[in-house]
Design a protein around this motif. Sequence first.
Motif, PDB file in Angstrom:
ATOM      1  N   MET A  23       7.430   3.682  11.628  1.00 54.02           N
ATOM      2  CA  MET A  23       6.119   3.179  12.049  1.00 54.02           C
ATOM      3  C   MET A  23       5.946   1.734  11.571  1.00 54.02           C
ATOM      4  N   GLU A  24       5.422   0.896  12.431  1.00 51.85           N
ATOM      5  CA  GLU A  24       5.209  -0.497  12.075  1.00 51.85           C
ATOM      6  C   GLU A  24       4.077  -0.628  11.056  1.00 51.85           C
ATOM      7  N   MET A  25       4.165  -1.690  10.252  1.00 54.38           N
ATOM      8  CA  MET A  25       3.198  -1.866   9.180  1.00 54.38           C
ATOM      9  C   MET A  25       1.768  -2.020   9.695  1.00 54.38           C
ATOM     10  N   LYS A  26       1.585  -2.754  10.779  1.00 51.64           N
ATOM     11  CA  LYS A  26       0.227  -2.946  11.314  1.00 51.64           C
ATOM     12  C   LYS A  26      -0.398  -1.613  11.735  1.00 51.64           C
ATOM     13  N   LYS A  27       0.387  -0.802  12.421  1.00 54.58           N
ATOM     14  CA  LYS A  27      -0.125   0.500  12.865  1.00 54.58           C
ATOM     15  C   LYS A  27      -0.444   1.383  11.668  1.00 54.58           C
ATOM     16  N   ARG A  28       0.427   1.324  10.668  1.00 57.27           N
ATOM     17  CA  ARG A  28       0.200   2.125   9.457  1.00 57.27           C
ATOM     18  C   ARG A  28      -1.090   1.676   8.753  1.00 57.27           C
ATOM     19  N   LEU A  29      -1.313   0.391   8.716  1.00 58.48           N
ATOM     20  CA  LEU A  29      -2.542  -0.133   8.113  1.00 58.48           C
ATOM     21  C   LEU A  29      -3.785   0.405   8.815  1.00 58.48           C
ATOM     22  N   THR A  30      -3.731   0.434  10.147  1.00 57.87           N
ATOM     23  CA  THR A  30      -4.867   0.943  10.924  1.00 57.87           C
ATOM     24  C   THR A  30      -5.134   2.410  10.593  1.00 57.87           C
ATOM     25  N   LEU A  31      -4.064   3.185  10.489  1.00 57.06           N
ATOM     26  CA  LEU A  31      -4.222   4.602  10.160  1.00 57.06           C
ATOM     27  C   LEU A  31      -4.783   4.795   8.755  1.00 57.06           C
ATOM     28  N   GLU A  32      -4.316   3.981   7.821  1.00 57.52           N
ATOM     29  CA  GLU A  32      -4.759   4.127   6.431  1.00 57.52           C
ATOM     30  C   GLU A  32      -6.222   3.726   6.258  1.00 57.52           C
ATOM     31  N   LEU A  33      -6.693   2.817   7.081  1.00 54.36           N
ATOM     32  CA  LEU A  33      -8.092   2.386   6.960  1.00 54.36           C
ATOM     33  C   LEU A  33      -9.063   3.514   7.317  1.00 54.36           C
ATOM     34  N   ARG A  34      -8.712   4.317   8.340  1.00 48.30           N
ATOM     35  CA  ARG A  34      -9.549   5.454   8.727  1.00 48.30           C
ATOM     36  C   ARG A  34     -11.002   5.052   8.956  1.00 48.30           C
ATOM     37  N   ASN A  35     -11.165   4.028   9.763  1.00 51.46           N
ATOM     38  CA  ASN A  35     -12.487   3.516  10.146  1.00 51.46           C
ATOM     39  C   ASN A  35     -13.252   2.867   8.994  1.00 51.46           C
ATOM     40  N   LYS A  36     -12.587   2.615   7.900  1.00 54.34           N
ATOM     41  CA  LYS A  36     -13.217   1.885   6.796  1.00 54.34           C
ATOM     42  C   LYS A  36     -13.016   0.383   6.977  1.00 54.34           C
ATOM     43  N   LYS A  37     -13.874  -0.364   6.349  1.00 55.03           N
ATOM     44  CA  LYS A  37     -13.681  -1.808   6.327  1.00 55.03           C
ATOM     45  C   LYS A  37     -12.687  -2.151   5.214  1.00 55.03           C
ATOM     46  N   PRO A  38     -11.860  -3.190   5.410  1.00 56.40           N
ATOM     47  CA  PRO A  38     -10.875  -3.552   4.376  1.00 56.40           C
ATOM     48  C   PRO A  38     -11.498  -3.741   2.984  1.00 56.40           C
ATOM     49  N   GLY A  39     -12.708  -4.287   2.947  1.00 54.55           N
ATOM     50  CA  GLY A  39     -13.366  -4.536   1.665  1.00 54.55           C
ATOM     51  C   GLY A  39     -13.769  -3.271   0.924  1.00 54.55           C
ATOM     52  N   GLU A  40     -13.748  -2.119   1.611  1.00 54.31           N
ATOM     53  CA  GLU A  40     -14.128  -0.847   0.984  1.00 54.31           C
ATOM     54  C   GLU A  40     -12.934  -0.110   0.386  1.00 54.31           C
ATOM     55  N   VAL A  41     -11.739  -0.592   0.661  1.00 55.19           N
ATOM     56  CA  VAL A  41     -10.521   0.098   0.239  1.00 55.19           C
ATOM     57  C   VAL A  41     -10.097  -0.361  -1.160  1.00 55.19           C
ATOM     58  N   LYS A  42      -9.844   0.643  -2.026  1.00 52.54           N
ATOM     59  CA  LYS A  42      -9.358   0.348  -3.379  1.00 52.54           C
ATOM     60  C   LYS A  42      -7.900   0.729  -3.574  1.00 52.54           C
ATOM     61  N   GLU A  43      -7.422   1.658  -2.777  1.00 59.51           N
ATOM     62  CA  GLU A  43      -6.037   2.094  -2.861  1.00 59.51           C
ATOM     63  C   GLU A  43      -5.417   2.068  -1.471  1.00 59.51           C
ATOM     64  N   LEU A  44      -4.182   1.577  -1.402  1.00 60.22           N
ATOM     65  CA  LEU A  44      -3.523   1.472  -0.101  1.00 60.22           C
ATOM     66  C   LEU A  44      -2.041   1.792  -0.262  1.00 60.22           C
ATOM     67  N   VAL A  45      -1.569   2.772   0.498  1.00 64.87           N
ATOM     68  CA  VAL A  45      -0.172   3.197   0.433  1.00 64.87           C
ATOM     69  C   VAL A  45       0.475   2.969   1.796  1.00 64.87           C
ATOM     70  N   LEU A  46       1.500   2.132   1.800  1.00 68.23           N
ATOM     71  CA  LEU A  46       2.203   1.784   3.039  1.00 68.23           C
ATOM     72  C   LEU A  46       3.686   2.112   2.936  1.00 68.23           C
ATOM     73  N   ASP A  47       4.023   3.087   2.136  1.00 67.64           N
ATOM     74  CA  ASP A  47       5.432   3.428   1.897  1.00 67.64           C
ATOM     75  C   ASP A  47       6.152   3.831   3.183  1.00 67.64           C
ATOM     76  N   ASN A  48       7.432   3.425   3.265  1.00 65.83           N
ATOM     77  CA  ASN A  48       8.361   3.878   4.312  1.00 65.83           C
ATOM     78  C   ASN A  48       8.007   3.427   5.730  1.00 65.83           C
ATOM     79  N   CYS A  49       7.123   2.458   5.856  1.00 62.22           N
ATOM     80  CA  CYS A  49       6.892   1.897   7.184  1.00 62.22           C
ATOM     81  C   CYS A  49       7.846   0.707   7.394  1.00 62.22           C
TER      82      CYS A  49
END
Length: 263
Positions: free
Chosen positions: A1-27
Amino acid sequence: MEMKKRLTLELRNKKPGEVKELVLDNCRSDDGKIVGLSSDFENLEFLSMININLLSVSNLPKLSKLRKLELSDNRISGGLEVLAERTPNLTHLNLSGNKIKDINTLEPLKKLPNLHSLDLFNCEVTMLINYRESVFTLLPQLTYLDGFDADDQEAPDSDPEADGDGLEDEYENGEEGEEEDDDEEEDDLDEEVIDDEEDEDDDLEGEEEEDGVDDEEEDEEEDGEDDEEDEADDDLPRGEKRKRNLEDEGEEDPEDEEDDEDD
């Protein structure tokens, strides 16, 4: 999975400023560089990019609140000055399984005053003579290198603040609090049940005592009646008394039998 797509999935409709933890392993990174991640993640405290084929961290945005950065199992060989510039409050850095060969490659990390833990497992630099002594000398702010301090004392399993587990701890504590409340409610219910049972036992005992008193009163009344009858018998003439006793026993008076025979 590409990093951009993974980022979108990890956000889960949250704003970037609301995120404290972000896991992008294996993309998949884009040509070995970070893509999609921006300084909009201003409150990010934990970032994991394990095994994404990174060659460089040059595209890492400014993340002033980042405390723990996981970059293991990539192909990073240098360029660590970017970390000093863009993650000034970093406390934990994991570079295990990368292409770091020389102690001098780590020199930019001197500008990270809060860096307490550094992991370089499976990097060629760990094969150098006096590797540990050299790294602790170069980076005096370090407490743990590859999981052990300068005296070979093992680091604790986890650091809640660095791991970003504070929220999880609060959640767990909330669950424990709810469980304690449930236990207290159960205890209260048990006490009420016990009290009800005790009240029932008291009522039963009271009824038994009343029945006992009633039985005693009935026995006393019967005894009184028998005594009265005996007293009445005592007042009768002797002959009448004997006759009455015989009648009670179902026998006839011999005198009556004689009278019958005379007749």
